[in-house]
Scaffold this active site. Structure first.
Site, PDB file in Angstrom:
ATOM      1  N   SER A  41       0.802  -1.225   0.000  1.00 28.59           N
ATOM      2  CA  SER A  41       0.000   0.000   0.000  1.00 28.59           C
ATOM      3  C   SER A  41       0.831   1.270   0.000  1.00 28.59           C
ATOM      4  O   SER A  41       0.323   2.336  -0.347  1.00 28.59           O
ATOM      5  CB  SER A  41      -0.948   0.012   1.205  1.00 28.59           C
ATOM      6  OG  SER A  41      -0.221  -0.127   2.413  1.00 28.59           O
ATOM      7  N   ASP A 349      -4.174   7.497   8.015  1.00 31.61           N
ATOM      8  CA  ASP A 349      -5.333   6.695   8.438  1.00 31.61           C
ATOM      9  C   ASP A 349      -5.001   5.600   9.434  1.00 31.61           C
ATOM     10  O   ASP A 349      -5.782   4.675   9.631  1.00 31.61           O
ATOM     11  CB  ASP A 349      -5.990   6.066   7.209  1.00 31.61           C
ATOM     12  CG  ASP A 349      -5.041   5.157   6.436  1.00 31.61           C
ATOM     13  OD1 ASP A 349      -3.862   5.068   6.826  1.00 31.61           O
ATOM     14  OD2 ASP A 349      -5.467   4.543   5.445  1.00 31.61           O
ATOM     15  N   HIS A 352      -1.069   4.424   6.859  1.00 38.40           N
ATOM     16  CA  HIS A 352      -0.324   5.030   5.760  1.00 38.40           C
ATOM     17  C   HIS A 352       0.036   6.484   6.058  1.00 38.40           C
ATOM     18  O   HIS A 352      -0.456   7.081   7.021  1.00 38.40           O
ATOM     19  CB  HIS A 352      -1.166   4.956   4.476  1.00 38.40           C
ATOM     20  CG  HIS A 352      -1.728   3.586   4.214  1.00 38.40           C
ATOM     21  ND1 HIS A 352      -3.043   3.260   4.475  1.00 38.40           N
ATOM     22  CD2 HIS A 352      -1.141   2.473   3.736  1.00 38.40           C
ATOM     23  CE1 HIS A 352      -3.242   1.977   4.175  1.00 38.40           C
ATOM     24  NE2 HIS A 352      -2.104   1.483   3.724  1.00 38.40           N
TER      25      HIS A 352
END
Length: 387
Positions: A41, A349, A352
């Site tokens: 991610s 969040d 990240h």
């Protein structure tokens, strides 16, 4: 006698000119026509969203003004890397809608690991698109893109030429999820460390396979201080004595550094085994930890607390994350809201980084100060010895 002097002077100038020219050429900026990225991610530009559904609003709000397949409020480090070479942002390989792969492709997906996990995405959140699968995608893409391109027309515009694969930059940012996966299965730190050699062996194999497919230029990020991320600190109990001065879980960060030391050794081995490759190891751990441990120095006010989330010490709830909604009186209400100013937050969040943090990371690594060898990003095609 005079003629001899003139000839000698001319010869000396010719040699000097040649040496200067060679030095300039050796340090010339690299012309990367494309980037092929592999990872999780931290560099996913839409892979997971294409498969499991778009990352919901407010993801993407700062730069794209709408969800854009990234788990951040805006751009990622890989976006800034592409931008620095004048390339468009990378399309996710798994995203079939509106993608242009002439300048490269992004095989990263959120939740990806180096080695396959024996669980489903629904069970644990780890992607089935592990690094070996990402390589298989690249392998097929390399061949099928040339078959499709031979048809002409729009295919020539949307797919890379054969020569691009040997001139492209291959970027990697993966490993963090492999480490957290062990902890989430209730493994001890020693048990997690015990399987790191297997992770690194599999990583090494993939880089070697890409080299076998013509890849020559590699830019490899180490893993970040995951002991500073809310999703780890909230989920895995630690002792007060194990919290460092920055507020991070020291044991987890020590495992990240252990992994990174092994990764650096693997890079050294690869340089010996792949003689035509230029391989750069990039210490993003150091940069990320600096942003968190010295936030004011870099313009941040919130180093640990998530900008987008709901409740708790870190504004993080794994069951009610960024973009989450609940139904109240028959109406959906957004509870996973973003903060007023993401630019003063390091964490987006709970998992990240914000665009502001990603930009800081890029700005620090682009010049080569955190690289081994200390080569700038735009000269990463040159094979230089480690310091």
């Amino acid at each position: 006698m005079e003629a001899r002097r003139s000839f000698g002077g001319f010869f000396a100038m010719l040699v000097l000119s040649s040496l200067v020219g060679s030095a300039t050429l050796a340090h010339a900026s690299c012309d990367f026509p494309a980037i092929f990225n592999f990872g999780d991610s931290n560099s996913d530009t839409g892979g997971l969203s294409a498969v499991y559904g778009q990352a919901p609003s407010p993801h993407g709000e700062t730069y794209f003004r709408q969800p854009a397949g990234r788990y951040s409020d805006g751009r990622l480090v890989v976006d800034f890397i592409a931008q620095s070479f004048g390339l468009p942002y990378l399309s996710a390989y798994l995203d079939a809608v509106g993608s242009n792969f002439s300048h490269g492709a992004n095989f990263a997906t959120s939740g990806s690991t180096i080695r396959p996990q024996n669980t489903t995405f629904r069970q644990t959140g780890y992607s089935p698109i592990s690094l070996d699968v990402q390589f298989n995608e690249f392998y097929e893409f390399r061949r099928r893109s040339q078959v499709a391109r031979s048809r002409g027309g729009v295919y020539e515009k949307l797919l890379p030429t054969e020569e691009v694969f040997s001139r492209a930059l291959y970027t990697f940012d993966i490993g963090q999820n492999d480490l957290t996966a062990g902890y989430f299965l209730n493994m001890s730190t020693n048990e997690v460390k015990a399987y790191i050699p297997d992770l690194l062996g599999q990583f090494k194999n993939v880089v070697s396979h890409i080299y076998g497919e013509g890849g020559r230029y590699f830019w490899i990020h180490n893993t970040g201080p995951f002991g500073c991320l809310p999703y780890v600190m909230e989920r895995i109990p630690i002792l007060v004595s194990q919290v460092d001065r920055a507020g991070c879980a020291a044991p987890f960060n020590e495992v990240a550094r252990h992994f990174n030391r092994g990764l650096k050794e693997v890079v050294t081995q690869l340089r010996k085994e792949l003689p035509l490759a230029a391989i750069t190891y990039v210490d993003v751990y150091a940069v990320k930890y600096a942003l968190i441990s010295k936030p004011v120095k870099y313009g941040f006010k919130q180093p640990l607390r998530a900008c987008c989330g709901h409740g708790g010490k870190y504004n993080f709830d794994m069951h009610m994350g960024c973009g989450s909604k609940i139904t109240v009186g028959g109406k959906e209400v957004l509870v996973g809201n973003s903060c007023k100013d993401p630019s003063v937050y390091v964490n987006w969040d709970g998992y990240h980084y914000t665009e502001a943090a990603n930009k800081q990371i890029f700005d620090h690594i682009v010049g080569g100060s955190f690289s081994d060898p200390p080569v700038p990003l735009n000269k990463a095609c040159h094979r230089l010895p480690s310091p």
